[in-house]
Design an enzyme around this catalytic site. Sequence first.
Site, PDB file in Angstrom:
ATOM      1  N   LYS A 208       0.886  -1.295  -0.097  1.00 38.52           N
ATOM      2  CA  LYS A 208       0.052   0.055   0.030  1.00 38.52           C
ATOM      3  C   LYS A 208       0.880   1.332  -0.164  1.00 38.52           C
ATOM      4  O   LYS A 208       0.665   2.238  -0.718  1.00 38.52           O
ATOM      5  CB  LYS A 208      -1.069  -0.045   1.279  1.00 38.52           C
ATOM      6  CG  LYS A 208      -1.814   1.197   1.266  1.00 38.52           C
ATOM      7  CD  LYS A 208      -2.859   0.705   2.626  1.00 38.52           C
ATOM      8  CE  LYS A 208      -3.588   2.106   2.683  1.00 38.52           C
ATOM      9  NZ  LYS A 208      -4.676   1.853   3.826  1.00 38.52           N
ATOM     10  N   GLU A 214      10.632  -4.762   4.450  1.00 36.53           N
ATOM     11  CA  GLU A 214      10.770  -6.097   4.012  1.00 36.53           C
ATOM     12  C   GLU A 214      10.044  -6.483   2.637  1.00 36.53           C
ATOM     13  O   GLU A 214      10.959  -7.282   1.844  1.00 36.53           O
ATOM     14  CB  GLU A 214       9.481  -7.075   4.791  1.00 36.53           C
ATOM     15  CG  GLU A 214      10.260  -7.244   6.266  1.00 36.53           C
ATOM     16  CD  GLU A 214       9.322  -6.183   7.185  1.00 36.53           C
ATOM     17  OE1 GLU A 214       9.145  -5.130   6.634  1.00 36.53           O
ATOM     18  OE2 GLU A 214       8.880  -6.629   8.324  1.00 36.53           O
ATOM     19  N   GLY A 268      -5.161  -2.163   5.033  1.00 38.70           N
ATOM     20  CA  GLY A 268      -4.358  -3.464   4.411  1.00 38.70           C
ATOM     21  C   GLY A 268      -5.024  -4.843   4.872  1.00 38.70           C
ATOM     22  O   GLY A 268      -5.063  -5.803   3.763  1.00 38.70           O
ATOM     23  N   ARG A 269      -5.426  -4.915   6.104  1.00 35.49           N
ATOM     24  CA  ARG A 269      -5.959  -6.062   6.406  1.00 35.49           C
ATOM     25  C   ARG A 269      -7.550  -6.232   5.989  1.00 35.49           C
ATOM     26  O   ARG A 269      -8.166  -7.594   6.121  1.00 35.49           O
ATOM     27  CB  ARG A 269      -6.330  -6.250   8.003  1.00 35.49           C
ATOM     28  CG  ARG A 269      -6.597  -5.302   8.615  1.00 35.49           C
ATOM     29  CD  ARG A 269      -6.374  -5.360  10.277  1.00 35.49           C
ATOM     30  NE  ARG A 269      -6.834  -4.269  10.985  1.00 35.49           N
ATOM     31  CZ  ARG A 269      -6.158  -2.998  10.919  1.00 35.49           C
ATOM     32  NH1 ARG A 269      -4.943  -2.813  10.547  1.00 35.49           N
ATOM     33  NH2 ARG A 269      -6.583  -2.152  11.742  1.00 35.49           N
ATOM     34  N   GLU A 354      -5.291  -7.097  14.879  1.00 36.80           N
ATOM     35  CA  GLU A 354      -4.865  -5.754  14.470  1.00 36.80           C
ATOM     36  C   GLU A 354      -5.993  -4.645  14.542  1.00 36.80           C
ATOM     37  O   GLU A 354      -5.539  -3.589  15.122  1.00 36.80           O
ATOM     38  CB  GLU A 354      -4.015  -5.901  13.371  1.00 36.80           C
ATOM     39  CG  GLU A 354      -3.124  -4.719  13.068  1.00 36.80           C
ATOM     40  CD  GLU A 354      -2.385  -5.010  11.514  1.00 36.80           C
ATOM     41  OE1 GLU A 354      -1.435  -5.766  11.733  1.00 36.80           O
ATOM     42  OE2 GLU A 354      -2.618  -4.442  10.633  1.00 36.80           O
ATOM     43  N   HIS A 385      -5.932 -33.700  17.722  1.00 39.75           N
ATOM     44  CA  HIS A 385      -4.909 -34.774  18.122  1.00 39.75           C
ATOM     45  C   HIS A 385      -3.762 -33.859  18.686  1.00 39.75           C
ATOM     46  O   HIS A 385      -2.613 -34.277  18.814  1.00 39.75           O
ATOM     47  CB  HIS A 385      -4.438 -35.600  16.786  1.00 39.75           C
ATOM     48  CG  HIS A 385      -5.484 -36.391  16.283  1.00 39.75           C
ATOM     49  ND1 HIS A 385      -5.668 -37.973  16.668  1.00 39.75           N
ATOM     50  CD2 HIS A 385      -6.556 -35.906  15.424  1.00 39.75           C
ATOM     51  CE1 HIS A 385      -6.746 -38.186  16.044  1.00 39.75           C
ATOM     52  NE2 HIS A 385      -7.175 -37.221  15.440  1.00 39.75           N
ATOM     53  N   LYS A 494       7.947  -0.886  12.483  1.00 43.72           N
ATOM     54  CA  LYS A 494       8.501  -0.443  11.213  1.00 43.72           C
ATOM     55  C   LYS A 494       9.684   0.123  11.216  1.00 43.72           C
ATOM     56  O   LYS A 494      10.540   0.068  10.382  1.00 43.72           O
ATOM     57  CB  LYS A 494       7.335  -0.065  10.190  1.00 43.72           C
ATOM     58  CG  LYS A 494       6.315  -0.960   9.574  1.00 43.72           C
ATOM     59  CD  LYS A 494       5.440  -0.428   8.498  1.00 43.72           C
ATOM     60  CE  LYS A 494       4.270  -1.436   8.211  1.00 43.72           C
ATOM     61  NZ  LYS A 494       3.644  -0.778   6.791  1.00 43.72           N
TER      62      LYS A 494
HETATM   63  C1  G6Q Z   1      -2.877  -4.050   7.964  1.00 39.89           C
HETATM   64  C2  G6Q Z   1      -1.486  -3.452   8.286  1.00 39.89           C
HETATM   65  C3  G6Q Z   1      -0.192  -4.184   7.958  1.00 39.89           C
HETATM   66  C4  G6Q Z   1       0.278  -3.820   6.532  1.00 39.89           C
HETATM   67  C5  G6Q Z   1       1.644  -4.185   6.345  1.00 39.89           C
HETATM   68  C6  G6Q Z   1       2.087  -3.983   4.966  1.00 39.89           C
HETATM   69  O1  G6Q Z   1      -3.762  -3.662   7.989  1.00 39.89           O
HETATM   70  O2  G6Q Z   1      -1.523  -2.073   8.002  1.00 39.89           O
HETATM   71  O3  G6Q Z   1      -0.224  -5.513   7.984  1.00 39.89           O
HETATM   72  O4  G6Q Z   1      -0.678  -4.308   5.370  1.00 39.89           O
HETATM   73  O5  G6Q Z   1       2.375  -3.592   7.395  1.00 39.89           O
HETATM   74  O6  G6Q Z   1       2.287  -2.568   4.668  1.00 39.89           O
HETATM   75  P1  G6Q Z   1       2.259  -2.017   3.158  1.00 39.89           P
HETATM   76  O7  G6Q Z   1       0.961  -2.598   2.244  1.00 39.89           O
HETATM   77  O8  G6Q Z   1       2.132  -0.574   3.130  1.00 39.89           O
HETATM   78  O9  G6Q Z   1       3.572  -2.753   2.517  1.00 39.89           O
END
Ligand code: G6Q
Length: 529
Positions: A208, A214, A268-269, A354, A385, A494
């Site tokens: 986003k 990463e 994001g989620r 989150e 199990h 981050k």
């Molecule tokens: C989701 C969070 C988080 C995010 C990641 C990746 O709701 O904000 O999990 O999706 O940190 O972020 P970017 O899409 O900006 O790389």
Amino acid sequence: MTTTPISQTEIWRRLADHATAIEGATLAQLFADDPGRAASLTVEAAGLHVDFSKNRMTVETRDLLVELAATADVAGRRDAMFAGARINTTEDRSVLHTALRRPKGDSLIVEGVDVVADVHRVLDKMAAFSDEVRRGRWVGATGRPIEAVVNIGIGGSDLGPAMAYRALRPHSDRDRTFRFVSNIDPTDLHEALVDLDPATTMFIVVSKTFGTIETLTNARSARAWLTGALGEEAVAKHFVAVSTSAERVAEFGIDTTNMFEFWDWVGGRYSVPSAVGLSLMLAIGPDGFHRFLAGMREMDEHFLSAPPERNLPMLMGLLGVWYTNFFAAQSTAVLPYADHLSRFPAYLQQLDMESNGKGVDREGRTVIVDSGPIVWGEPGTNGQHAFYQLIHQGTRLIPADFIGFSHATDPIGAHHDLLMANLFAQTEALAFGQDHDDPQRRFTGNRPTTTILGDRLDPEALGRLIALYEHKVFTMGTIWGINSFDQFGVELGKVLAVAIEPELAGDGDLDHDGSTNALIRWYRANRLG
Ligand code: G6Q
């Protein structure tokens, strides 16, 4: 306007009294007292059959919880969210993942922009691209079609597509390989690429912000792997991006004509129905993806229109609050009896923890009751199990959702009947227990479960399930007065590592606490050995 914290309202006190009154009632008793209980506490809606009757509740509990929802104005806030109001107040944003699944031709004007038209412009672009790749017409730098797709992203830019791809694999094009790389641990990228051919591999870089360390590190290394074999020009044919930031995508070296846009009003989620789901669309095709969106929409419409006492996400959210705050439950398990849903609990961990893992409310006050529970789970029957022992005989109350389907995705012999027999047996045993003279062998029962059944695990069903839990989480956050749509706890992570990384290769003085200094010194001494 300052609101009264929910735990200081009259309905909260009445619920507390009611909890005390029914605490001693066992599920066995409740079923004996009311033969119609299973029917009156089962809701059939939005393609799902949901049995709430094995919960520690009565019809009176449900009605009180419905009053709680009214006091917290769940319906009003729901309507505000769907209409595009800026309910994510800390980030001053609308929360419009539900607009991602509105049908073509609908319109939702938010601050002068028709967001549904924007959504479909991108969906159409995704579909055209997916068709090109799936039909072998999009060729790589050496003229060969794409055989492997590697999604690079993390958190919300990984968990949704990775979970959904796995869930819908039987609906996917099996000629193509799909991989998901998220971790900065180099083994993740290494394992994803080890048997792939650069000439037939496509990377989707999903971020986003396009600023996540990463993802950018993995994307740079993937680019080096590609250009090492095929040269710099290959990037244009082997890299596409999904982001809100055209500027950063261009800076990274991906042509913005190969960028699929989404918007800051998609968290994001909550983003798998946006362009973040491009890998899923490549796997199951544009028609499959539209079926997935239709399933979500069906649940959205149910959430919008069903009365609270028959509203699945509201009831699930209210029960979540009931157990968290009136039965001191610390965690909740999600147990899918569908192996293809193996990543669904991990996906829900992010969605729920989150969103509602917060201790401050929308007005900046400390939330004085427990908020978001710990979410965990694994598919059945495997979990039986392993950790079910604790759910059956441990000291903690762990409300659990059991998810199953009437049809097998891949029928073999009697497997599916056995799978479902186990689901039904577990919920029965958890509710009613088993008496025994020997206390070690006794099952006390009275352990609550909700059973969620569907027809088959297809794109619509997955869409319904995701939206069901999204709105459940929304309901809970609204009752606690939490903003479920920011994530400052993630953002801290981050930035923290950025300061330490250069110290690892250096030998300069360290200025952390005693433990961190010693750990860094140990790593310095051993890292090259
Ligand atoms: C989701 C969070 C988080 C995010 C990641 C990746 O709701 O904000 O999990 O999706 O940190 O972020 P970017 O899409 O900006 O790389």
